[in-house]
Design a protein around this motif. Structure first.
Motif, PDB file in Angstrom:
ATOM      1  N   ARG A  55      26.184   7.533  81.960  1.00  0.00           N
ATOM      2  CA  ARG A  55      25.489   6.509  81.174  1.00  0.00           C
ATOM      3  C   ARG A  55      24.073   6.957  80.815  1.00  0.00           C
ATOM      4  O   ARG A  55      23.614   6.698  79.699  1.00  0.00           O
ATOM      5  N   LYS A  56      23.384   7.604  81.749  1.00  0.00           N
ATOM      6  CA  LYS A  56      22.055   8.128  81.422  1.00  0.00           C
ATOM      7  C   LYS A  56      22.148   9.140  80.286  1.00  0.00           C
ATOM      8  O   LYS A  56      21.303   9.135  79.377  1.00  0.00           O
ATOM      9  N   GLN A  57      23.162   9.978  80.331  1.00  0.00           N
ATOM     10  CA  GLN A  57      23.324  10.967  79.273  1.00  0.00           C
ATOM     11  C   GLN A  57      23.616  10.295  77.938  1.00  0.00           C
ATOM     12  O   GLN A  57      23.116  10.722  76.890  1.00  0.00           O
ATOM     13  N   ALA A  58      24.424   9.241  77.979  1.00  0.00           N
ATOM     14  CA  ALA A  58      24.728   8.521  76.739  1.00  0.00           C
ATOM     15  C   ALA A  58      23.466   7.897  76.150  1.00  0.00           C
ATOM     16  O   ALA A  58      23.257   7.929  74.926  1.00  0.00           O
ATOM     17  N   LEU A  59      22.608   7.337  77.003  1.00  0.00           N
ATOM     18  CA  LEU A  59      21.343   6.776  76.527  1.00  0.00           C
ATOM     19  C   LEU A  59      20.448   7.886  75.970  1.00  0.00           C
ATOM     20  O   LEU A  59      19.804   7.717  74.929  1.00  0.00           O
ATOM     21  N   ALA A  60      20.424   9.018  76.658  1.00  0.00           N
ATOM     22  CA  ALA A  60      19.614  10.153  76.195  1.00  0.00           C
ATOM     23  C   ALA A  60      20.108  10.664  74.845  1.00  0.00           C
ATOM     24  O   ALA A  60      19.311  11.026  73.973  1.00  0.00           O
ATOM     25  N   ASP A  61      21.412  10.693  74.666  1.00  0.00           N
ATOM     26  CA  ASP A  61      21.971  11.163  73.396  1.00  0.00           C
ATOM     27  C   ASP A  61      21.606  10.227  72.247  1.00  0.00           C
ATOM     28  O   ASP A  61      21.482  10.676  71.095  1.00  0.00           O
ATOM     29  N   LEU A  62      21.452   8.944  72.541  1.00  0.00           N
ATOM     30  CA  LEU A  62      21.021   7.996  71.517  1.00  0.00           C
ATOM     31  C   LEU A  62      19.521   8.132  71.239  1.00  0.00           C
ATOM     32  O   LEU A  62      19.062   7.994  70.104  1.00  0.00           O
ATOM     33  N   TYR A  63      18.765   8.424  72.288  1.00  0.00           N
ATOM     34  CA  TYR A  63      17.305   8.465  72.203  1.00  0.00           C
ATOM     35  C   TYR A  63      16.801   9.701  71.455  1.00  0.00           C
ATOM     36  O   TYR A  63      15.879   9.614  70.631  1.00  0.00           O
ATOM     37  N   LEU A  64      17.399  10.850  71.749  1.00  0.00           N
ATOM     38  CA  LEU A  64      16.832  12.118  71.287  1.00  0.00           C
ATOM     39  C   LEU A  64      16.699  12.215  69.767  1.00  0.00           C
ATOM     40  O   LEU A  64      15.642  12.641  69.272  1.00  0.00           O
ATOM     41  N   PRO A  65      17.707  11.835  68.976  1.00  0.00           N
ATOM     42  CA  PRO A  65      17.528  11.945  67.520  1.00  0.00           C
ATOM     43  C   PRO A  65      16.398  11.055  66.989  1.00  0.00           C
ATOM     44  O   PRO A  65      15.696  11.444  66.040  1.00  0.00           O
ATOM     45  N   ILE A  66      16.223   9.878  67.593  1.00  0.00           N
ATOM     46  CA  ILE A  66      15.133   8.999  67.162  1.00  0.00           C
ATOM     47  C   ILE A  66      13.793   9.656  67.458  1.00  0.00           C
ATOM     48  O   ILE A  66      12.879   9.663  66.630  1.00  0.00           O
ATOM     49  N   TRP A  67      13.687  10.218  68.664  1.00  0.00           N
ATOM     50  CA  TRP A  67      12.436  10.879  69.036  1.00  0.00           C
ATOM     51  C   TRP A  67      12.168  12.076  68.134  1.00  0.00           C
ATOM     52  O   TRP A  67      11.033  12.276  67.678  1.00  0.00           O
ATOM     53  N   LYS A  68      13.188  12.895  67.856  1.00  0.00           N
ATOM     54  CA  LYS A  68      12.980  14.093  67.042  1.00  0.00           C
ATOM     55  C   LYS A  68      12.537  13.719  65.624  1.00  0.00           C
ATOM     56  O   LYS A  68      11.699  14.411  65.034  1.00  0.00           O
ATOM     57  N   ALA A  69      13.064  12.615  65.103  1.00  0.00           N
ATOM     58  CA  ALA A  69      12.618  12.160  63.784  1.00  0.00           C
ATOM     59  C   ALA A  69      11.163  11.719  63.842  1.00  0.00           C
ATOM     60  O   ALA A  69      10.366  11.996  62.937  1.00  0.00           O
ATOM     61  N   TYR A  70      10.811  11.026  64.912  1.00  0.00           N
ATOM     62  CA  TYR A  70       9.426  10.584  65.123  1.00  0.00           C
ATOM     63  C   TYR A  70       8.510  11.797  65.282  1.00  0.00           C
ATOM     64  O   TYR A  70       7.423  11.858  64.691  1.00  0.00           O
ATOM     65  N   LEU A  71       8.973  12.772  66.061  1.00  0.00           N
ATOM     66  CA  LEU A  71       8.196  13.992  66.270  1.00  0.00           C
ATOM     67  C   LEU A  71       7.987  14.729  64.954  1.00  0.00           C
ATOM     68  O   LEU A  71       6.900  15.255  64.688  1.00  0.00           O
ATOM     69  N   GLY A  72       9.013  14.750  64.110  1.00  0.00           N
ATOM     70  CA  GLY A  72       8.869  15.383  62.808  1.00  0.00           C
ATOM     71  C   GLY A  72       7.816  14.697  61.961  1.00  0.00           C
ATOM     72  O   GLY A  72       7.060  15.353  61.234  1.00  0.00           O
ATOM     73  N   GLY A  73       7.751  13.368  62.072  1.00  0.00           N
ATOM     74  CA  GLY A  73       6.724  12.628  61.351  1.00  0.00           C
ATOM     75  C   GLY A  73       5.329  12.958  61.830  1.00  0.00           C
ATOM     76  O   GLY A  73       4.378  13.017  61.048  1.00  0.00           O
TER      77      GLY A  73
END
Length: 216
Positions: A55-73
């Motif tokens: 479950r932690k991995q599933a949450l991390a998999d959801l989180y990472l793309p959002i963060w990477k988009a934010y980081l790109g900004g």
């Protein structure tokens, strides 16, 4: 721990030891956190403690793309966070290793227990959070008192439907934040950088500093 010291050093913990946080430590923290103020004593906050690796991995998999988009900004200047490069680097490490934290606490809130009074002002409604986030901060302080670090993130709230399905969160509840917890791999901060009191407190009108020239 003295309260002011806890408030000044709770910080945001992005590096954790793998040691689990004992249930009795969590119970003491939740027991203190529930006394946070909320409108009408409706007590809308509920918590889901996620320790299961899948479950932690599933949450991390959801989180990472959002963060990477934010980081790109941040990188291209379209997102202004005002953070130092080291802070952004640490946040990226946190995102990359989210599944490795000892536990993720998912903050839920019952919609019927919130009473937003600002939803007709033609701007972002925030008032409902007054019945949620004081309790969350209480938890972080209660954990800090026991030597446990924490980090609050709201990025994952953008994936609420998936999180609700993953954790069997019933209708009528929203996700308001996700809090990672664990024993810090590094020491707690001794000094957090914050805007001086003189710059944030006004007297009577917004443009009149309350403590201008004061020696405190």
């Amino acid at each position: 721990m003295e309260l002011t010291e806890a408030m000044r050093s709770v910080g945001t913990c992005r590096f954790y030891r793998p040691d689990p946080v004992p249930d009795e430590v969590l119970h003491r923290a939740f027991d203190a956190a529930r006394f946070g103020p909320q409108g009408g004593n409706r007590q809308p906050v509920r918590w889901v403690v996620v320790r299961d690796q899948a479950r932690k991995q599933a949450l991390a998999d959801l989180y990472l793309p959002i963060w990477k988009a934010y980081l790109g900004g941040i990188g291209d200047g379209t997102v202004n966070v005002g953070a130092m490069p080291k802070t952004v680097q640490d946040a990226d490490h946190f995102a990359e290793h989210l599944a490795d934290v000892p536990a993720i606490l998912v903050v839920c809130a019952e919609l019927d227990g919130l009473h937003p009074t600002d939803h007709e002002l033609g701007r972002l409604s925030v008032v409902g959070g007054a019945s949620i986030y004081p309790t969350v901060q209480n938890l972080c302080l209660a954990l800090r008192d026991q030597g446990v670090g924490s980090a609050i993130t709201t990025l994952l709230c953008a994936r609420e439907p998936e999180v609700r399905e993953l954790l069997a969160i019933p209708d009528g509840f929203i996700t308001a934040a996700h809090v990672t917890i664990g024993y810090p791999a590094k020491s707690f901060p001794r000094k957090l950088t914050r805007t001086p009191v003189e710059d944030i407190v006004s007297a009577e009108t917004f443009d009149n500093p309350y403590f201008a020239g004061a020696s405190v």
